[in-house]
Motif scaffolding. Structure first.
Motif, PDB file in Angstrom:
ATOM      1  N   UNK A  98       0.813  -1.212   0.000  1.00  0.00           N
ATOM      2  CA  UNK A  98       0.000   0.000   0.000  1.00  0.00           C
ATOM      3  C   UNK A  98       0.846   1.262   0.000  1.00  0.00           C
ATOM      4  N   UNK A  99       1.911   1.254   0.783  1.00  0.00           N
ATOM      5  CA  UNK A  99       2.822   2.409   0.809  1.00  0.00           C
ATOM      6  C   UNK A  99       3.469   2.590  -0.551  1.00  0.00           C
ATOM      7  N   UNK A 100       3.932   1.494  -1.147  1.00  0.00           N
ATOM      8  CA  UNK A 100       4.545   1.578  -2.481  1.00  0.00           C
ATOM      9  C   UNK A 100       3.544   2.090  -3.516  1.00  0.00           C
ATOM     10  N   UNK A 101       2.303   1.628  -3.431  1.00  0.00           N
ATOM     11  CA  UNK A 101       1.275   2.089  -4.377  1.00  0.00           C
ATOM     12  C   UNK A 101       0.994   3.579  -4.194  1.00  0.00           C
ATOM     13  N   UNK A 102       0.942   4.034  -2.949  1.00  0.00           N
ATOM     14  CA  UNK A 102       0.689   5.458  -2.693  1.00  0.00           C
ATOM     15  C   UNK A 102       1.847   6.313  -3.221  1.00  0.00           C
ATOM     16  N   UNK A 103       3.071   5.858  -3.006  1.00  0.00           N
ATOM     17  CA  UNK A 103       4.222   6.591  -3.536  1.00  0.00           C
ATOM     18  C   UNK A 103       4.221   6.574  -5.062  1.00  0.00           C
TER      19      UNK A 103
ATOM     20  N   UNK B 243       1.617   6.502  -6.919  1.00  0.00           N
ATOM     21  CA  UNK B 243       0.569   7.423  -7.388  1.00  0.00           C
ATOM     22  C   UNK B 243       1.102   8.844  -7.538  1.00  0.00           C
ATOM     23  N   UNK B 244       1.986   9.242  -6.636  1.00  0.00           N
ATOM     24  CA  UNK B 244       2.537  10.591  -6.674  1.00  0.00           C
ATOM     25  C   UNK B 244       3.756  10.670  -7.593  1.00  0.00           C
ATOM     26  N   UNK B 245       4.579   9.625  -7.533  1.00  0.00           N
ATOM     27  CA  UNK B 245       5.808   9.555  -8.325  1.00  0.00           C
ATOM     28  C   UNK B 245       5.732   8.326  -9.234  1.00  0.00           C
TER      29      UNK B 245
ATOM     30  N   UNK C  56       7.253   7.072 -11.552  1.00  0.00           N
ATOM     31  CA  UNK C  56       8.495   6.398 -11.932  1.00  0.00           C
ATOM     32  C   UNK C  56       9.030   5.498 -10.815  1.00  0.00           C
ATOM     33  N   UNK C  57       8.438   5.571  -9.617  1.00  0.00           N
ATOM     34  CA  UNK C  57       8.850   4.721  -8.495  1.00  0.00           C
ATOM     35  C   UNK C  57       7.927   3.521  -8.353  1.00  0.00           C
ATOM     36  N   UNK C  58       8.475   2.394  -7.978  1.00  0.00           N
ATOM     37  CA  UNK C  58       7.709   1.190  -7.615  1.00  0.00           C
ATOM     38  C   UNK C  58       6.664   0.807  -8.669  1.00  0.00           C
ATOM     39  N   UNK C  59       7.070   0.775  -9.912  1.00  0.00           N
ATOM     40  CA  UNK C  59       6.129   0.519 -11.007  1.00  0.00           C
ATOM     41  C   UNK C  59       5.450  -0.849 -10.921  1.00  0.00           C
ATOM     42  N   UNK C  60       6.151  -1.846 -10.435  1.00  0.00           N
ATOM     43  CA  UNK C  60       5.572  -3.193 -10.369  1.00  0.00           C
ATOM     44  C   UNK C  60       5.633  -3.795  -8.965  1.00  0.00           C
ATOM     45  N   UNK C  61       6.124  -3.041  -8.011  1.00  0.00           N
ATOM     46  CA  UNK C  61       6.358  -3.578  -6.674  1.00  0.00           C
ATOM     47  C   UNK C  61       5.075  -4.070  -6.011  1.00  0.00           C
TER      48      UNK C  61
END
Length: 85
Positions: free
Chosen positions: A34-39, A41-43, A45-50
């Protein structure tokens, strides 16, 4: 009263403590996803498939190692499990 804490774990062939460990691990990974998805959403380019990778691994882990005994859960427990989705 004790049956409320042991009926579901027994239905998936786990003790109360084994179930607590398994569910706690799932909670940790889901919070991280959930944290990776929220990040993401804003960025974007981060955590595209995490997050999707974590959820896929959890899904595989949930289905692979658990054998549910038929009739081990009451209809009320099954309804609550379904409602949680």
């Amino acid at each position: 009263m004790l049956k409320y804490f042991t009926a579901h774990p027994a239905s998936v062939n786990e003790s109360y403590l084994q179930h607590m460990e398994m569910a706690g691990g799932f909670a940790f990974w889901l919070l991280l996803a959930g944290i990776c998805a929220a990040l993401h959403a804003v960025f974007p380019f981060l955590f595209e498939k995490t997050s999707s990778r974590i959820v896929t691994r959890l899904y595989d882990r949930m289905g692979a190692g658990r054998i549910r005994r038929p009739g081990a859960c009451t209809p009320a427990q099954q309804a609550l499990d379904s409602a949680a989705l």
